[in-house]
Design a protein around this motif. Structure first.
Motif, PDB file in Angstrom:
ATOM      1  N   MET A 167     -33.309  10.451  18.774  1.00 23.87           N
ATOM      2  CA  MET A 167     -33.793  10.847  17.465  1.00 23.87           C
ATOM      3  C   MET A 167     -34.529  12.174  17.597  1.00 23.87           C
ATOM      4  SD  MET A 167     -36.085   8.874  14.542  1.00 23.87           S
ATOM      5  CE  MET A 167     -36.189   7.456  15.540  1.00 23.87           C
ATOM      6  N   ARG A 168     -34.423  12.986  16.556  1.00 29.37           N
ATOM      7  CA  ARG A 168     -35.078  14.291  16.509  1.00 29.37           C
ATOM      8  C   ARG A 168     -35.864  14.431  15.213  1.00 29.37           C
ATOM      9  NH1 ARG A 168     -32.617  14.123  20.743  1.00 29.37           N
ATOM     10  NH2 ARG A 168     -31.564  15.791  21.834  1.00 29.37           N
ATOM     11  N   ILE A 169     -36.829  15.327  15.228  1.00 28.53           N
ATOM     12  CA  ILE A 169     -37.519  15.763  14.018  1.00 28.53           C
ATOM     13  C   ILE A 169     -36.837  17.050  13.588  1.00 28.53           C
ATOM     14  CG2 ILE A 169     -39.691  16.597  13.048  1.00 28.53           C
ATOM     15  CD1 ILE A 169     -41.088  14.944  15.346  1.00 28.53           C
ATOM     16  N   VAL A 170     -36.327  17.066  12.370  1.00 32.49           N
ATOM     17  CA  VAL A 170     -35.638  18.238  11.822  1.00 32.49           C
ATOM     18  C   VAL A 170     -36.408  18.676  10.579  1.00 32.49           C
ATOM     19  CG1 VAL A 170     -33.482  19.097  10.825  1.00 32.49           C
ATOM     20  CG2 VAL A 170     -33.415  17.447  12.719  1.00 32.49           C
ATOM     21  N   TYR A 171     -36.680  19.971  10.485  1.00 36.18           N
ATOM     22  CA  TYR A 171     -37.472  20.446   9.355  1.00 36.18           C
ATOM     23  C   TYR A 171     -36.862  21.699   8.722  1.00 36.18           C
ATOM     24  CZ  TYR A 171     -39.168  24.240  12.255  1.00 36.18           C
ATOM     25  OH  TYR A 171     -39.232  25.363  13.041  1.00 36.18           O
ATOM     26  N   CYS A 172     -37.242  21.902   7.465  1.00 32.56           N
ATOM     27  CA  CYS A 172     -36.915  23.107   6.704  1.00 32.56           C
ATOM     28  C   CYS A 172     -38.232  23.594   6.115  1.00 32.56           C
ATOM     29  CB  CYS A 172     -35.911  22.757   5.602  1.00 32.56           C
ATOM     30  SG  CYS A 172     -35.486  24.130   4.519  1.00 32.56           S
ATOM     31  N   SER A 173     -38.647  24.812   6.458  1.00 27.80           N
ATOM     32  CA  SER A 173     -39.961  25.317   6.044  1.00 27.80           C
ATOM     33  C   SER A 173     -39.842  26.731   5.509  1.00 27.80           C
ATOM     34  CB  SER A 173     -40.915  25.292   7.245  1.00 27.80           C
ATOM     35  OG  SER A 173     -42.217  25.651   6.872  1.00 27.80           O
ATOM     36  N   GLU A 174     -40.562  27.018   4.450  1.00 31.04           N
ATOM     37  CA  GLU A 174     -40.568  28.356   3.857  1.00 31.04           C
ATOM     38  C   GLU A 174     -41.808  29.140   4.285  1.00 31.04           C
ATOM     39  OE1 GLU A 174     -39.409  31.513   1.045  1.00 31.04           O
ATOM     40  OE2 GLU A 174     -38.349  29.980   2.149  1.00 31.04           O
ATOM     41  N   THR A 175     -42.975  28.516   4.200  1.00 30.99           N
ATOM     42  CA  THR A 175     -44.209  29.255   4.472  1.00 30.99           C
ATOM     43  C   THR A 175     -44.992  28.705   5.674  1.00 30.99           C
ATOM     44  OG1 THR A 175     -45.401  27.925   2.838  1.00 30.99           O
ATOM     45  CG2 THR A 175     -44.465  30.021   2.076  1.00 30.99           C
ATOM     46  N   GLY A 176     -44.425  27.722   6.363  1.00 31.21           N
ATOM     47  CA  GLY A 176     -45.025  27.263   7.605  1.00 31.21           C
ATOM     48  C   GLY A 176     -45.723  25.921   7.565  1.00 31.21           C
ATOM     49  N   PHE A 177     -46.036  25.388   6.387  1.00 28.95           N
ATOM     50  CA  PHE A 177     -46.753  24.112   6.317  1.00 28.95           C
ATOM     51  C   PHE A 177     -45.880  22.961   6.816  1.00 28.95           C
ATOM     52  CE2 PHE A 177     -48.649  26.840   3.052  1.00 28.95           C
ATOM     53  CZ  PHE A 177     -49.946  26.893   3.530  1.00 28.95           C
ATOM     54  N   THR A 178     -44.599  22.955   6.429  1.00 30.55           N
ATOM     55  CA  THR A 178     -43.696  21.889   6.861  1.00 30.55           C
ATOM     56  C   THR A 178     -43.445  21.985   8.367  1.00 30.55           C
ATOM     57  OG1 THR A 178     -42.670  21.941   4.683  1.00 30.55           O
ATOM     58  CG2 THR A 178     -41.473  20.784   6.417  1.00 30.55           C
ATOM     59  N   LYS A 179     -43.322  23.180   8.874  1.00 28.26           N
ATOM     60  CA  LYS A 179     -43.147  23.362  10.322  1.00 28.26           C
ATOM     61  C   LYS A 179     -44.357  22.808  11.074  1.00 28.26           C
ATOM     62  CE  LYS A 179     -42.272  26.818  13.883  1.00 28.26           C
ATOM     63  NZ  LYS A 179     -42.001  28.234  14.167  1.00 28.26           N
ATOM     64  N   ARG A 180     -45.555  23.049  10.550  1.00 23.14           N
ATOM     65  CA  ARG A 180     -46.758  22.518  11.203  1.00 23.14           C
ATOM     66  C   ARG A 180     -46.748  20.995  11.209  1.00 23.14           C
ATOM     67  NH1 ARG A 180     -51.392  25.156   8.268  1.00 23.14           N
ATOM     68  NH2 ARG A 180     -52.629  23.555   9.303  1.00 23.14           N
ATOM     69  N   TYR A 181     -46.333  20.392  10.084  1.00 24.79           N
ATOM     70  CA  TYR A 181     -46.248  18.931  10.058  1.00 24.79           C
ATOM     71  C   TYR A 181     -45.224  18.434  11.079  1.00 24.79           C
ATOM     72  CZ  TYR A 181     -49.344  17.680   6.198  1.00 24.79           C
ATOM     73  OH  TYR A 181     -50.443  17.437   5.420  1.00 24.79           O
ATOM     74  N   ALA A 182     -44.115  19.129  11.211  1.00 26.62           N
ATOM     75  CA  ALA A 182     -43.101  18.733  12.202  1.00 26.62           C
ATOM     76  C   ALA A 182     -43.704  18.765  13.602  1.00 26.62           C
ATOM     77  CB  ALA A 182     -41.878  19.646  12.102  1.00 26.62           C
ATOM     78  N   GLN A 183     -44.464  19.804  13.912  1.00 26.87           N
ATOM     79  CA  GLN A 183     -45.106  19.902  15.225  1.00 26.87           C
ATOM     80  C   GLN A 183     -46.153  18.805  15.421  1.00 26.87           C
ATOM     81  OE1 GLN A 183     -44.343  21.800  17.815  1.00 26.87           O
ATOM     82  NE2 GLN A 183     -42.683  22.772  16.709  1.00 26.87           N
ATOM     83  N   LEU A 184     -46.921  18.520  14.370  1.00 33.92           N
ATOM     84  CA  LEU A 184     -47.921  17.452  14.455  1.00 33.92           C
ATOM     85  C   LEU A 184     -47.257  16.089  14.640  1.00 33.92           C
ATOM     86  CD1 LEU A 184     -50.356  18.666  11.650  1.00 33.92           C
ATOM     87  CD2 LEU A 184     -50.885  18.508  14.105  1.00 33.92           C
ATOM     88  N   LEU A 185     -46.115  15.884  13.974  1.00 34.40           N
ATOM     89  CA  LEU A 185     -45.381  14.632  14.145  1.00 34.40           C
ATOM     90  C   LEU A 185     -44.840  14.521  15.570  1.00 34.40           C
ATOM     91  CD1 LEU A 185     -44.524  12.045  12.753  1.00 34.40           C
ATOM     92  CD2 LEU A 185     -42.471  13.240  11.944  1.00 34.40           C
TER      93      LEU A 185
END
Length: 160
Positions: A1-19
């Motif tokens: 399993m992987r965490i896959v993200y789509c981020s425009e301004t970086g908040f979603t990317k940060r959540y992906a890293q925190l997850l």
């Protein structure tokens, strides 16, 4: 399993890293995942909300078996069940995470959309109980990313 993200301004990317920090699962942007993961791979998808639509979700649904979906937005609360229903996610667990607003990082059509929406959001916020917070966010940006918001998602992923 992987965490896959789509981020425009970086908040979603940060959540992906925190997850990732909470689960140890590898993290890939949607573009990276589309290039490297096989069709049907299992993933948890994180995307950002724009006008009630979860960005990147259609692509992720076509390519991956989604174990869970996280929607990142600006509001202090959001109806994740309604998002799941209108997005055709069936029984896939959907979580809402409050992200932030970074007007200086917006580009193209999203920047133009938010220039118009800022006035409407500020107008509604004036009438809301905690509206000053949203007015300040529209003027200066805001960051509400909090690892605590990921607890339910991490528990789901760690127990499967």
């Amino acid at each position: 399993m992987r965490i896959v993200y789509c981020s425009e301004t970086g908040f979603t990317k940060r959540y992906a890293q925190l997850l990732h920090d909470k689960t140890g699962l590898p993290v890939l942007s949607l573009e990276e995942a589309e290039q490297t993961l096989e069709q049907g791979s299992t993933a948890v998808f994180l995307g950002w909300l724009c006008a009630g639509s979860l960005q990147g979700l259609k692509r992720a649904k076509k390519r991956f078996h989604l174990k869970a979906v996280c929607a990142v937005g600006m509001a202090d609360a959001y109806d994740a069940a309604a998002l799941a229903s209108r997005s055709g996610l069936g029984n896939t667990p959907v979580f809402y995470l409050r992200g932030g607003y970074a007007p200086d990082k917006l580009r193209g059509v999203h920047k133009a959309m938010m220039a118009v929406a800022e006035k409407a959001i500020a107008g509604k916020a004036k009438k809301a109980q905690n509206g000053q917070e949203m007015i300040d966010a529209m003027e200066h940006g805001a960051d509400w990313v909090d690892p605590v918001q990921l607890e339910a998602v991490a528990n789901l992923l760690n127990n499967t």
